[in-house]
Design a protein around this motif. Structure first.
Motif, PDB file in Angstrom:
ATOM      1  N   GLU A 185       0.866  -1.139  -0.026  1.00  0.00           N
ATOM      2  CA  GLU A 185       0.033  -0.007  -0.041  1.00  0.00           C
ATOM      3  C   GLU A 185       1.072   1.318   0.010  1.00  0.00           C
ATOM      4  O   GLU A 185       1.762   1.605   1.004  1.00  0.00           O
ATOM      5  CB  GLU A 185      -1.065  -0.082   1.240  1.00  0.00           C
ATOM      6  CG  GLU A 185      -1.813   1.146   1.277  1.00  0.00           C
ATOM      7  CD  GLU A 185      -2.868   1.079   2.520  1.00  0.00           C
ATOM      8  OE1 GLU A 185      -3.355   2.162   2.843  1.00  0.00           O
ATOM      9  OE2 GLU A 185      -3.126  -0.177   2.939  1.00  0.00           O
ATOM     10  N   TYR A 210     -14.129   4.570  -6.555  1.00  0.00           N
ATOM     11  CA  TYR A 210     -13.285   3.957  -5.613  1.00  0.00           C
ATOM     12  C   TYR A 210     -13.469   2.611  -5.797  1.00  0.00           C
ATOM     13  O   TYR A 210     -14.562   1.843  -5.963  1.00  0.00           O
ATOM     14  CB  TYR A 210     -13.666   4.382  -3.998  1.00  0.00           C
ATOM     15  CG  TYR A 210     -12.931   3.673  -3.094  1.00  0.00           C
ATOM     16  CD1 TYR A 210     -11.520   4.042  -2.760  1.00  0.00           C
ATOM     17  CD2 TYR A 210     -13.509   2.372  -2.789  1.00  0.00           C
ATOM     18  CE1 TYR A 210     -10.957   3.020  -1.908  1.00  0.00           C
ATOM     19  CE2 TYR A 210     -12.861   1.381  -1.652  1.00  0.00           C
ATOM     20  CZ  TYR A 210     -11.523   1.725  -1.375  1.00  0.00           C
ATOM     21  OH  TYR A 210     -10.870   1.069  -0.618  1.00  0.00           O
ATOM     22  N   ALA A 234     -11.322  -1.180  -4.169  1.00  0.00           N
ATOM     23  CA  ALA A 234     -10.374  -1.654  -3.056  1.00  0.00           C
ATOM     24  C   ALA A 234      -9.147  -1.955  -3.822  1.00  0.00           C
ATOM     25  O   ALA A 234      -7.963  -2.023  -3.323  1.00  0.00           O
ATOM     26  CB  ALA A 234     -10.924  -2.534  -2.367  1.00  0.00           C
ATOM     27  N   ARG A 249      -7.281   1.357  -4.436  1.00  0.00           N
ATOM     28  CA  ARG A 249      -7.193   2.035  -3.394  1.00  0.00           C
ATOM     29  C   ARG A 249      -7.525   3.296  -3.302  1.00  0.00           C
ATOM     30  O   ARG A 249      -7.454   4.105  -2.483  1.00  0.00           O
ATOM     31  CB  ARG A 249      -5.724   1.819  -2.822  1.00  0.00           C
ATOM     32  CG  ARG A 249      -5.172   0.466  -2.505  1.00  0.00           C
ATOM     33  CD  ARG A 249      -3.937   0.412  -1.854  1.00  0.00           C
ATOM     34  NE  ARG A 249      -3.521  -0.813  -1.605  1.00  0.00           N
ATOM     35  CZ  ARG A 249      -2.776  -1.672  -2.163  1.00  0.00           C
ATOM     36  NH1 ARG A 249      -2.218  -1.066  -3.268  1.00  0.00           N
ATOM     37  NH2 ARG A 249      -2.442  -2.949  -1.885  1.00  0.00           N
ATOM     38  N   TYR A 250      -8.309   4.150  -4.457  1.00  0.00           N
ATOM     39  CA  TYR A 250      -8.711   5.421  -4.548  1.00  0.00           C
ATOM     40  C   TYR A 250      -9.629   5.526  -5.470  1.00  0.00           C
ATOM     41  O   TYR A 250     -10.071   4.771  -6.304  1.00  0.00           O
ATOM     42  CB  TYR A 250      -7.476   6.369  -4.537  1.00  0.00           C
ATOM     43  CG  TYR A 250      -6.773   5.984  -6.082  1.00  0.00           C
ATOM     44  CD1 TYR A 250      -7.435   6.823  -7.041  1.00  0.00           C
ATOM     45  CD2 TYR A 250      -5.648   5.720  -6.140  1.00  0.00           C
ATOM     46  CE1 TYR A 250      -6.605   6.673  -8.247  1.00  0.00           C
ATOM     47  CE2 TYR A 250      -4.989   5.183  -7.353  1.00  0.00           C
ATOM     48  CZ  TYR A 250      -5.418   6.019  -8.477  1.00  0.00           C
ATOM     49  OH  TYR A 250      -4.898   5.839  -9.678  1.00  0.00           O
ATOM     50  N   ASN A 266     -11.796   9.282  -1.835  1.00  0.00           N
ATOM     51  CA  ASN A 266     -11.270   8.347  -0.777  1.00  0.00           C
ATOM     52  C   ASN A 266      -9.820   7.713  -1.168  1.00  0.00           C
ATOM     53  O   ASN A 266      -9.781   7.312  -2.573  1.00  0.00           O
ATOM     54  CB  ASN A 266     -12.351   7.031  -0.668  1.00  0.00           C
ATOM     55  CG  ASN A 266     -13.607   7.678  -0.348  1.00  0.00           C
ATOM     56  OD1 ASN A 266     -13.838   8.750   0.318  1.00  0.00           O
ATOM     57  ND2 ASN A 266     -14.565   7.065  -0.474  1.00  0.00           N
ATOM     58  N   ASP A 275      -7.127   5.074   0.407  1.00  0.00           N
ATOM     59  CA  ASP A 275      -6.809   4.011   1.547  1.00  0.00           C
ATOM     60  C   ASP A 275      -5.269   4.410   1.810  1.00  0.00           C
ATOM     61  O   ASP A 275      -4.188   4.571   1.133  1.00  0.00           O
ATOM     62  CB  ASP A 275      -6.734   2.618   0.833  1.00  0.00           C
ATOM     63  CG  ASP A 275      -8.106   2.173   0.872  1.00  0.00           C
ATOM     64  OD1 ASP A 275      -9.116   2.413   1.230  1.00  0.00           O
ATOM     65  OD2 ASP A 275      -8.135   1.078   0.168  1.00  0.00           O
ATOM     66  N   LYS A 326      -2.551   3.923   5.256  1.00  0.00           N
ATOM     67  CA  LYS A 326      -2.149   3.411   6.536  1.00  0.00           C
ATOM     68  C   LYS A 326      -2.197   4.193   7.774  1.00  0.00           C
ATOM     69  O   LYS A 326      -2.181   5.403   7.346  1.00  0.00           O
ATOM     70  CB  LYS A 326      -0.544   2.432   6.506  1.00  0.00           C
ATOM     71  CG  LYS A 326      -0.652   1.511   5.743  1.00  0.00           C
ATOM     72  CD  LYS A 326       0.791   0.757   5.480  1.00  0.00           C
ATOM     73  CE  LYS A 326       1.125  -0.447   4.704  1.00  0.00           C
ATOM     74  NZ  LYS A 326       2.170  -1.116   4.846  1.00  0.00           N
ATOM     75  N   GLY A 343      -7.948   3.890   8.379  1.00  0.00           N
ATOM     76  CA  GLY A 343      -7.316   3.173   6.991  1.00  0.00           C
ATOM     77  C   GLY A 343      -7.730   4.020   5.904  1.00  0.00           C
ATOM     78  O   GLY A 343      -7.421   3.548   4.651  1.00  0.00           O
ATOM     79  N   GLN A 344      -8.422   5.290   5.889  1.00  0.00           N
ATOM     80  CA  GLN A 344      -8.823   5.631   4.635  1.00  0.00           C
ATOM     81  C   GLN A 344      -9.070   7.617   4.903  1.00  0.00           C
ATOM     82  O   GLN A 344      -9.707   7.721   5.957  1.00  0.00           O
ATOM     83  CB  GLN A 344     -10.157   5.407   4.150  1.00  0.00           C
ATOM     84  CG  GLN A 344     -10.545   5.706   2.768  1.00  0.00           C
ATOM     85  CD  GLN A 344     -11.899   5.161   2.348  1.00  0.00           C
ATOM     86  OE1 GLN A 344     -12.753   5.467   2.757  1.00  0.00           O
ATOM     87  NE2 GLN A 344     -11.608   3.938   1.336  1.00  0.00           N
ATOM     88  N   ASN A 346     -11.010  10.786   3.577  1.00  0.00           N
ATOM     89  CA  ASN A 346     -12.182  10.893   2.775  1.00  0.00           C
ATOM     90  C   ASN A 346     -12.386  12.691   2.475  1.00  0.00           C
ATOM     91  O   ASN A 346     -12.274  13.287   3.588  1.00  0.00           O
ATOM     92  CB  ASN A 346     -13.339  10.442   3.480  1.00  0.00           C
ATOM     93  CG  ASN A 346     -13.235   9.047   3.861  1.00  0.00           C
ATOM     94  OD1 ASN A 346     -13.176   8.910   5.150  1.00  0.00           O
ATOM     95  ND2 ASN A 346     -13.271   7.975   3.018  1.00  0.00           N
TER      96      ASN A 346
END
Length: 378
Positions: free
Chosen positions: A22, A48, A50, A53-54, A91, A93, A95, A140-141, A143
């Protein structure tokens, strides 16, 4: 996630990022035009996912639009639905950690940036305006969206850069600033003709000791700052060791805002107490007077802007006071009427220009240091 790789003939094993690691840093170029080198292109239709990741949470509420800038600023996306609580967000993602976010608007008269459901940057003005802020990410995200700064205008985003500052999702000690047009940011931040003392304050504060986050906006009154999202944003992040500088009163005294002095004082008291309850230190600041408040060579404006109630409130709540009203008058008296007028916008005796804002910021920082509230002021 990393993978171990044996280098042929060397007998060495090194860790390299796995293919699906990531990322911690991103550069996004928004719109449907050419993608600037080094950026990831994102159009309004990019939802978005998964895997990626955006993307936009609700791309049906986005539109691709042109922009007058160059490079990544030559196009943008427009947010058709907005508001700090809107789900129409971009959005990413990320860490857990602390991130620096740099945003550049498209063709936008005035707009604010919201993330995690609260304001982050207030009232960016002008096409291609750029600003940055730090934000902790713990879920984890990220926004983010561009939202209303001025009703009826387009809220657009040309580019965004994300840089991981720390693995720890903890903001540095911060000076939070609330106020009106004499305090607010003006764009471009580094070269604006008009200035607010909150905008210039970082020049007089050791960056190793404090970050500065200016949440002031033009025309603001105490009730609006408390009720319309600016205080909410500060309360979400403020912590022990932080300062909250609050200057209000200029617009509260205007008849159109229908705020009596008694009401003003109690709204200010409520904000002081809410901030104090977090363990942070609220600091009340009185507004400077007009450039023309001279009599017989002496500048004085002690009876302006509900100042007496602000001074009394600081005593009643036992919180620090920066009496910028009196401190600036002392300085204006020293330099005289002509030099004082030169520190204000042309034809305007209330709003400081960039040099005037810098002098006011210097006075504020000096008094904070005198009271032992700053470490490493410069």
């Amino acid at each position: 996630m990393t993978a171990a790789v044996l280098l042929a003939g060397a007998g060495l094993t090194v860790a390299v990022p796995a293919a699906n690691a990531e990322p911690s840093n991103y550069r996004f170029d928004y719109g449907n035009g050419p993608v600037e080198k080094g950026y990831s292109g994102v159009s309004a239709t990019d939802a978005y996912s998964a895997d990626k990741r955006y993307g936009f949470n609700t791309p049906g509420h986005m539109a691709d639009v042109p922009a007058k800038g160059t490079g990544a600023g030559s196009d943008a996306v427009r947010f058709l639905e907005f508001g700090t609580k809107s789900t129409n967000t971009f959005n990413v993602d990320l860490k857990e950690g602390l991130y620096k976010i740099t945003v550049t608007l498209g063709d936008t008269s005035r707009a604010s940036i919201a993330a995690e459901g609260v304001f982050q940057v207030m009232n960016m003005t002008g096409n291609g305006a750029t600003d940055s802020f730090e934000i902790p990410v713990t879920d984890g995200q990220l926004n983010l969206l561009v939202t209303e700064g001025k009703a009826g205008t387009a809220f657009t985003l040309s580019s965004m850069e994300i840089e991981k500052v720390s693995r720890q999702p903890e903001m540095d000690r911060t000076i939070w600033v609330g106020g009106d047009s004499t305090v607010a940011n003006y764009y471009p931040l580094a070269s604006s003709v008009q200035g607010g003392w909150g905008q210039l304050l970082p020049q007089f504060v050791d960056p190793e000791a404090f970050d500065v986050r200016n949440m002031a906006t033009g025309g603001q009154i105490a009730r609006g700052f408390r009720n319309d999202g600016q205080l909410e944003a500060i309360l979400q992040y403020i912590k022990p060791g932080d300062l909250f500088l609050l200057e209000m009163g200029i617009n509260d005294t205007a008849a159109k805002n229908a705020t009596t002095e008694a009401e003003f004082k109690e709204i200010m008291r409520d904000m002081v107490r809410q901030v104090a309850a977090t363990g942070a230190t609220p600091v009340l600041v009185t507004p400077q007077g007009r450039a023309t408040d001279f009599a017989d060579g002496v500048h004085s404006s002690v009876d302006r802007w509900y100042r007496h109630s602000t001074v009394a409130l600081a005593q009643e709540e036992n919180v620090p006071l920066v009496d910028l009203n009196v401190l600036s008058s002392t300085y204006f008296t020293e330099i005289g009427p002509a030099a004082t007028l030169a520190l204000f916008m042309t034809g305007d005796t209330l709003h400081p220009n960039r040099n005037g804002a810098a002098e006011l910021a210097r006075i504020v920082a000096d008094d904070l240091a005198r009271q032992g509230l700053l470490r490493g002021s410069v």
